[in-house]
Design an enzyme around this catalytic site. Structure first.
Site, PDB file in Angstrom:
ATOM      1  N   HIS A  86      49.642  50.839  43.467  1.00  0.00           N
ATOM      2  CA  HIS A  86      48.265  50.836  42.943  1.00  0.00           C
ATOM      3  C   HIS A  86      47.476  51.920  43.670  1.00  0.00           C
ATOM      4  O   HIS A  86      47.042  51.735  44.801  1.00  0.00           O
ATOM      5  CB  HIS A  86      47.587  49.481  43.167  1.00  0.00           C
ATOM      6  CG  HIS A  86      46.234  49.382  42.552  1.00  0.00           C
ATOM      7  ND1 HIS A  86      45.917  48.422  41.614  1.00  0.00           N
ATOM      8  CD2 HIS A  86      45.098  50.121  42.705  1.00  0.00           C
ATOM      9  CE1 HIS A  86      44.661  48.572  41.238  1.00  0.00           C
ATOM     10  NE2 HIS A  86      44.138  49.599  41.899  1.00  0.00           N
ATOM     11  N   HIS A 129      44.533  55.300  43.295  1.00  0.00           N
ATOM     12  CA  HIS A 129      43.554  56.130  42.590  1.00  0.00           C
ATOM     13  C   HIS A 129      43.620  57.546  43.161  1.00  0.00           C
ATOM     14  O   HIS A 129      43.382  57.746  44.355  1.00  0.00           O
ATOM     15  CB  HIS A 129      42.140  55.573  42.768  1.00  0.00           C
ATOM     16  CG  HIS A 129      41.955  54.211  42.171  1.00  0.00           C
ATOM     17  ND1 HIS A 129      41.571  54.016  40.871  1.00  0.00           N
ATOM     18  CD2 HIS A 129      42.113  52.977  42.712  1.00  0.00           C
ATOM     19  CE1 HIS A 129      41.494  52.714  40.620  1.00  0.00           C
ATOM     20  NE2 HIS A 129      41.823  52.064  41.725  1.00  0.00           N
ATOM     21  N   LYS A 173      46.921  49.136  32.159  1.00  0.00           N
ATOM     22  CA  LYS A 173      45.929  48.512  33.057  1.00  0.00           C
ATOM     23  C   LYS A 173      44.830  47.824  32.251  1.00  0.00           C
ATOM     24  O   LYS A 173      44.216  48.421  31.366  1.00  0.00           O
ATOM     25  CB  LYS A 173      45.315  49.572  33.977  1.00  0.00           C
ATOM     26  CG  LYS A 173      44.310  49.021  34.994  1.00  0.00           C
ATOM     27  CD  LYS A 173      44.966  48.041  35.965  1.00  0.00           C
ATOM     28  CE  LYS A 173      43.944  47.454  36.931  1.00  0.00           C
ATOM     29  NZ  LYS A 173      43.535  48.397  37.966  1.00  0.00           N
ATOM     30  N   HIS A 179      43.063  43.774  36.642  1.00  0.00           N
ATOM     31  CA  HIS A 179      41.952  43.647  37.579  1.00  0.00           C
ATOM     32  C   HIS A 179      41.377  42.256  37.341  1.00  0.00           C
ATOM     33  O   HIS A 179      40.693  42.012  36.347  1.00  0.00           O
ATOM     34  CB  HIS A 179      40.900  44.721  37.337  1.00  0.00           C
ATOM     35  CG  HIS A 179      39.746  44.649  38.301  1.00  0.00           C
ATOM     36  ND1 HIS A 179      39.549  45.584  39.303  1.00  0.00           N
ATOM     37  CD2 HIS A 179      38.743  43.747  38.449  1.00  0.00           C
ATOM     38  CE1 HIS A 179      38.477  45.256  39.999  1.00  0.00           C
ATOM     39  NE2 HIS A 179      37.971  44.141  39.497  1.00  0.00           N
ATOM     40  N   HIS A 225      45.521  43.851  43.617  1.00  0.00           N
ATOM     41  CA  HIS A 225      44.655  43.697  44.789  1.00  0.00           C
ATOM     42  C   HIS A 225      44.079  42.284  44.940  1.00  0.00           C
ATOM     43  O   HIS A 225      42.880  42.068  44.913  1.00  0.00           O
ATOM     44  CB  HIS A 225      43.524  44.724  44.792  1.00  0.00           C
ATOM     45  CG  HIS A 225      42.860  44.979  43.475  1.00  0.00           C
ATOM     46  ND1 HIS A 225      42.362  43.982  42.656  1.00  0.00           N
ATOM     47  CD2 HIS A 225      42.603  46.145  42.827  1.00  0.00           C
ATOM     48  CE1 HIS A 225      41.837  44.507  41.584  1.00  0.00           C
ATOM     49  NE2 HIS A 225      41.974  45.823  41.653  1.00  0.00           N
ATOM     50  N   ASP A 257      45.384  50.434  46.574  1.00  0.00           N
ATOM     51  CA  ASP A 257      44.088  50.581  45.894  1.00  0.00           C
ATOM     52  C   ASP A 257      43.230  51.613  46.611  1.00  0.00           C
ATOM     53  O   ASP A 257      42.002  51.502  46.660  1.00  0.00           O
ATOM     54  CB  ASP A 257      43.349  49.247  45.802  1.00  0.00           C
ATOM     55  CG  ASP A 257      42.175  49.287  44.827  1.00  0.00           C
ATOM     56  OD1 ASP A 257      42.158  50.173  43.947  1.00  0.00           O
ATOM     57  OD2 ASP A 257      41.269  48.441  44.959  1.00  0.00           O
TER      58      ASP A 257
END
Length: 377
Positions: free
Chosen positions: A43, A45, A129, A167, A205, A279
């Site tokens: 995970h 970004h 996602k 999420h 997460h 994350d």
């Protein structure tokens, strides 16, 4: 069997476990070395543009692969966009670094079943996602009604063996921000798993004991969870100690200590249901330190050091490799990495910031001294 290793130079004791396979613990004078199969980040970004070029090296220098989040502006909603984004990431990589970005699609109310088929055939897209609309950074284009508008797509994902990455927070403003994960499990995720038991789901997460219990209650191999360094090491007090701490603000937000302890117990137990997902979410300093600061913690430069800290303090270093390097690829049906990485127990200081042409990025635990340091073999 666990045994203590005494280092004569300083008479320090560390808990060392007997392990199977290629992993080894070695003591050299005052140092300890732990050899691991190279981890992956499930995970991550990476952003785009100048930010991508600035941060990708921090992840690529430690991890072999990463599931890359699609919440750009505009979001990555098609396979064609995912292919183009992948090319941008590969172009931004430093020379002589072997790193594979695993792409994802951003689920919307209008995603089609044909797009899911195309994504699976591409060999580039590995998951989809699910952002509830408004739940986090760049989620305004996310799903407004998962059962009313996305069920045919989810059924096709199950047919194509395409994981859904979740999420896990409701966005109803009447629900307390600290309860949104728990309510999401009760009202969305549990009904979804019951309705589509063949759909593979990763709860991203996780932050609560409720999420731990939910994941553990599901069939192994069908539902799993990623866990971040911040939710293993920080609780909600970390947002306010000594004043408001914007660089400890992330979504889902940090929770009570009882939840942190439950997550630590879960990941250090050796369960195959939990695996590494940082994350890591970079923001320029001024976008964090302002009247309405962005959510996200930049932990890529320190993530492996922090995971080692957690397992070391729990007396579970023998479980670290499975969490960082085995459970993730096993869930995704991908081969484990063959390269190795060393974790060396030697103190090092985290930089106060990373400076770039567009501004500064503040890493997690900025300015603090950590005990474990990764090194590629």
């Amino acid at each position: 069997m666990i045994k203590s290793v005494v280092l004569p130079s300083k008479a320090l004791k560390f808990q060392v476990g007997k392990v199977e396979g290629p992993r080894q613990l070695r003591c050299k004078g005052p140092k300890m070395e732990l050899t691991l199969t190279q981890p992956d980040d499930w995970h991550l970004h990476l952003r785009d543009g100048d930010m991508l070029e600035a941060v990708v090296c921090h992840s690529a220098s430690h991890f072999g692969r990463a599931i890359v989040m699609p919440n750009l502006k505009p979001p990555i909603t098609t396979t064609a966009a995912a292919v183009a984004y992948r090319e941008s990431i590969l172009k931004a990589l430093p020379a002589n670094i072997n790193f594979t970005p695993l792409m994802t699609l951003y689920l919307t109310d209008t995603t089609s079943t044909e797009e899911i088929k195309f994504a699976r055939r591409s060999g580039v897209v590995f998951a989809v996602k699910f952002y509830p609309a408004g739940a986090t950074t760049n989620s305004q284009d996310g799903v407004t009604d998962i059962f009313g508008k996305c069920l045919p797509v989810l059924e096709e994902m199950a047919e194509q063996n395409m994981p859904l990455l979740v999420h896990g927070e409701v966005t109803n403003p009447d629900v307390d921000v600290f309860d949104r994960e728990k309510v999401f499990i009760e009202t969305v995720l549990q009904p979804l798993v019951q309705r589509l038991p063949q759909l593979r789901v990763v709860m991203e997460h996780i932050t609560t004991k409720d999420a731990v219990r939910f994941v553990e209650s599901c069939k192994e191999g069908s539902v799993a969870a990623t866990v971040t360094p911040q939710h293993l090491l920080l609780n909600r007090n970390s947002l306010f100690q000594g004043g408001l701490q914007p660089h400890n603000y992330c979504l889902p937000v940090l929770k009570r200590e009882i939840h942190r302890q439950a997550i630590v117990a879960a990941v250090t137990s050796g369960s195959k249901r939990f695996f590494l997902g940082t994350d890591s979410a970079p923001h320029e300093r001024q976008r964090k330190e302002c009247s309405c600061g962005c959510a996200g913690i930049y932990n890529a430069p320190v993530a492996l050091s922090l995971y080692a800290k957690v397992f070391d303090e729990a007396g579970a270093l023998d479980k670290l490799e499975a969490f960082t390097s085995f459970n993730g690829p096993d869930f995704y049906g991908l081969p484990r990495n063959t390269s190795k990485i060393k974790m060396i127990r030697t103190p090092w200081k985290v930089p106060e910031s990373f400076s770039f042409s567009f501004g500064d990025i503040i890493p997690m635990f900025a300015g603090e001294t950590l005990e474990w340091q990764p090194s590629l073999i």
